[in-house]
Motif scaffolding. Structure first.
Motif, PDB file in Angstrom:
ATOM      1  N   THR A   3      49.643  65.519  20.344  1.00  0.00           N
ATOM      2  CA  THR A   3      48.563  63.862  20.872  1.00  0.00           C
ATOM      3  C   THR A   3      47.333  63.361  20.272  1.00  0.00           C
ATOM      4  OG1 THR A   3      50.804  63.682  22.366  1.00  0.00           O
ATOM      5  CG2 THR A   3      49.129  62.075  22.540  1.00  0.00           C
ATOM      6  N   THR A   4      47.487  63.076  20.025  1.00  0.00           N
ATOM      7  CA  THR A   4      45.357  63.044  19.628  1.00  0.00           C
ATOM      8  C   THR A   4      45.409  62.002  20.765  1.00  0.00           C
ATOM      9  OG1 THR A   4      45.983  61.582  17.732  1.00  0.00           O
ATOM     10  CG2 THR A   4      45.489  64.249  17.459  1.00  0.00           C
ATOM     11  N   THR A  56      39.125  57.299  20.576  1.00  0.00           N
ATOM     12  CA  THR A  56      38.252  57.272  21.682  1.00  0.00           C
ATOM     13  C   THR A  56      37.725  55.474  21.316  1.00  0.00           C
ATOM     14  OG1 THR A  56      37.267  59.213  22.106  1.00  0.00           O
ATOM     15  CG2 THR A  56      36.326  57.421  22.523  1.00  0.00           C
ATOM     16  N   THR A  57      37.278  54.437  22.063  1.00  0.00           N
ATOM     17  CA  THR A  57      37.405  53.070  21.303  1.00  0.00           C
ATOM     18  C   THR A  57      35.577  54.202  22.082  1.00  0.00           C
ATOM     19  OG1 THR A  57      39.328  52.225  21.894  1.00  0.00           O
ATOM     20  CG2 THR A  57      37.165  50.342  21.764  1.00  0.00           C
ATOM     21  N   ILE A  58      34.430  52.576  21.577  1.00  0.00           N
ATOM     22  CA  ILE A  58      33.106  52.631  22.039  1.00  0.00           C
ATOM     23  C   ILE A  58      33.549  51.207  21.980  1.00  0.00           C
ATOM     24  CG2 ILE A  58      30.531  52.838  21.591  1.00  0.00           C
ATOM     25  CD1 ILE A  58      32.247  55.718  21.879  1.00  0.00           C
ATOM     26  N   ARG A  59      32.679  50.712  23.001  1.00  0.00           N
ATOM     27  CA  ARG A  59      32.821  49.245  23.470  1.00  0.00           C
ATOM     28  C   ARG A  59      31.516  48.883  23.927  1.00  0.00           C
ATOM     29  NH1 ARG A  59      34.849  46.904  28.491  1.00  0.00           N
ATOM     30  NH2 ARG A  59      35.598  48.368  29.536  1.00  0.00           N
ATOM     31  N   VAL A  67      29.876  52.285  26.176  1.00  0.00           N
ATOM     32  CA  VAL A  67      30.699  53.229  26.815  1.00  0.00           C
ATOM     33  C   VAL A  67      32.109  53.812  25.754  1.00  0.00           C
ATOM     34  CG1 VAL A  67      30.769  52.532  29.146  1.00  0.00           C
ATOM     35  CG2 VAL A  67      32.845  51.440  28.211  1.00  0.00           C
ATOM     36  N   ALA A  68      32.291  54.751  26.089  1.00  0.00           N
ATOM     37  CA  ALA A  68      33.202  55.967  25.276  1.00  0.00           C
ATOM     38  C   ALA A  68      34.242  55.665  26.185  1.00  0.00           C
ATOM     39  CB  ALA A  68      32.395  56.833  24.565  1.00  0.00           C
ATOM     40  N   GLU A  69      35.103  55.018  25.969  1.00  0.00           N
ATOM     41  CA  GLU A  69      36.950  55.474  26.530  1.00  0.00           C
ATOM     42  C   GLU A  69      37.759  55.556  25.904  1.00  0.00           C
ATOM     43  OE1 GLU A  69      38.029  51.219  29.182  1.00  0.00           O
ATOM     44  OE2 GLU A  69      37.129  51.051  27.170  1.00  0.00           O
ATOM     45  N   ALA A  70      38.895  56.684  26.957  1.00  0.00           N
ATOM     46  CA  ALA A  70      40.001  56.859  25.855  1.00  0.00           C
ATOM     47  C   ALA A  70      40.813  57.543  27.300  1.00  0.00           C
ATOM     48  CB  ALA A  70      39.520  58.562  25.436  1.00  0.00           C
ATOM     49  N   ASP A  71      42.158  56.961  26.977  1.00  0.00           N
ATOM     50  CA  ASP A  71      43.302  56.491  27.668  1.00  0.00           C
ATOM     51  C   ASP A  71      42.801  55.776  29.314  1.00  0.00           C
ATOM     52  OD1 ASP A  71      44.882  58.038  25.649  1.00  0.00           O
ATOM     53  OD2 ASP A  71      44.395  59.661  26.378  1.00  0.00           O
ATOM     54  N   GLY A  72      42.143  55.217  28.834  1.00  0.00           N
ATOM     55  CA  GLY A  72      41.056  54.264  29.960  1.00  0.00           C
ATOM     56  C   GLY A  72      40.288  54.583  31.070  1.00  0.00           C
ATOM     57  N   ARG A  73      40.060  55.993  30.370  1.00  0.00           N
ATOM     58  CA  ARG A  73      38.904  56.464  30.934  1.00  0.00           C
ATOM     59  C   ARG A  73      37.719  56.421  30.590  1.00  0.00           C
ATOM     60  NH1 ARG A  73      37.591  62.061  32.815  1.00  0.00           N
ATOM     61  NH2 ARG A  73      36.518  61.982  34.506  1.00  0.00           N
ATOM     62  N   ILE A  74      36.500  56.469  30.976  1.00  0.00           N
ATOM     63  CA  ILE A  74      35.266  56.229  30.826  1.00  0.00           C
ATOM     64  C   ILE A  74      35.321  58.146  30.168  1.00  0.00           C
ATOM     65  CG2 ILE A  74      33.148  55.110  30.523  1.00  0.00           C
ATOM     66  CD1 ILE A  74      34.663  53.060  30.204  1.00  0.00           C
ATOM     67  N   PRO A 126      31.297  66.006  30.667  1.00  0.00           N
ATOM     68  CA  PRO A 126      31.782  66.971  30.713  1.00  0.00           C
ATOM     69  C   PRO A 126      33.205  67.247  29.599  1.00  0.00           C
ATOM     70  CG  PRO A 126      30.699  68.025  32.173  1.00  0.00           C
ATOM     71  CD  PRO A 126      31.298  65.956  32.354  1.00  0.00           C
ATOM     72  N   GLU A 127      34.653  66.836  30.023  1.00  0.00           N
ATOM     73  CA  GLU A 127      35.016  66.566  28.937  1.00  0.00           C
ATOM     74  C   GLU A 127      35.068  65.790  27.572  1.00  0.00           C
ATOM     75  OE1 GLU A 127      35.396  64.323  32.586  1.00  0.00           O
ATOM     76  OE2 GLU A 127      34.913  65.478  32.803  1.00  0.00           O
ATOM     77  N   GLY A 128      34.026  64.927  27.391  1.00  0.00           N
ATOM     78  CA  GLY A 128      33.948  64.163  25.672  1.00  0.00           C
ATOM     79  C   GLY A 128      33.103  64.812  25.201  1.00  0.00           C
TER      80      GLY A 128
END
Length: 168
Positions: free
Chosen positions: A2-3, A6-9, A60-67, A94-96
């Motif tokens: 699974t990949t 990430t969305t930048i918005r 913000v950079a957002e992935a799976d609802g997490r900033i 750190p995780e991003g």
């Protein structure tokens, strides 16, 4: 496999709490890289964060609802300096890190800034080599060095590097 995409918005009016949450998280993780203290930021009213979202470009950079990261830019207040913008609050959790989020956030920030200012400036702790490299890769140039710029909680000083980029 699974990949995660990430969305930048850009944050929209009403999302001041999103900005507040990521900024406070960033400060809890690495307060020494910010010009203010966590206590000062926690004391700011919720309206301060909402005002920044409405007045500036906060991304913000957002992935799976997490900033996972944030950056903001806004024009300076004095009339004679409104052609200049200030980049602030740049941080990737750190995780991003290591995924290009810092560069993507900076690209979105600069795209927005081109529409509102001619020049952008920022200040970074001089020993933050990862951030300095990111800014230089985005085209920022060094123009000043401020020794003993910030007094940290442990009594040591950090130096600031001042950088700028001409947009138009």
């Amino acid at each position: 496999m699974t990949t995660t995409s990430t969305t930048i918005r850009r944050l929209q009016p009403g999302e001041g709490p999103v900005f507040q949450a990521i900024r406070l998280t960033a400060m809890r993780l690495d307060e020494s890289t910010f010009g203010s203290t966590l206590a000062e930021e926690e004391a700011k009213p919720d309206s301060w964060f909402e005002d920044r979202v409405q007045a500036d470009g906060v991304f913000v950079a957002e992935a799976d609802g997490r900033i996972l990261g944030v950056v903001a830019v806004g024009p300076k207040a004095p009339a004679k300096e409104r052609h200049k913008g200030l980049v602030y609050s740049m941080f990737v959790l750190p995780e991003g890190r290591g995924r290009g989020l810092g560069a993507a956030l900076m690209a979105a920030c600069l795209d927005y800034a081109r529409e509102v200012v001619e020049i952008v400036q920022l200040v970074v702790v001089s020993t933050n080599s990862v951030a300095v490299s990111l800014y230089e890769a985005a085209g920022f140039e060094r123009y000043g060095f401020e020794p003993r710029a910030l007094l940290q909680k442990d009594g040591r000083y950090t130096d600031d590097l001042h950088m700028w980029k001409r947009l138009r």
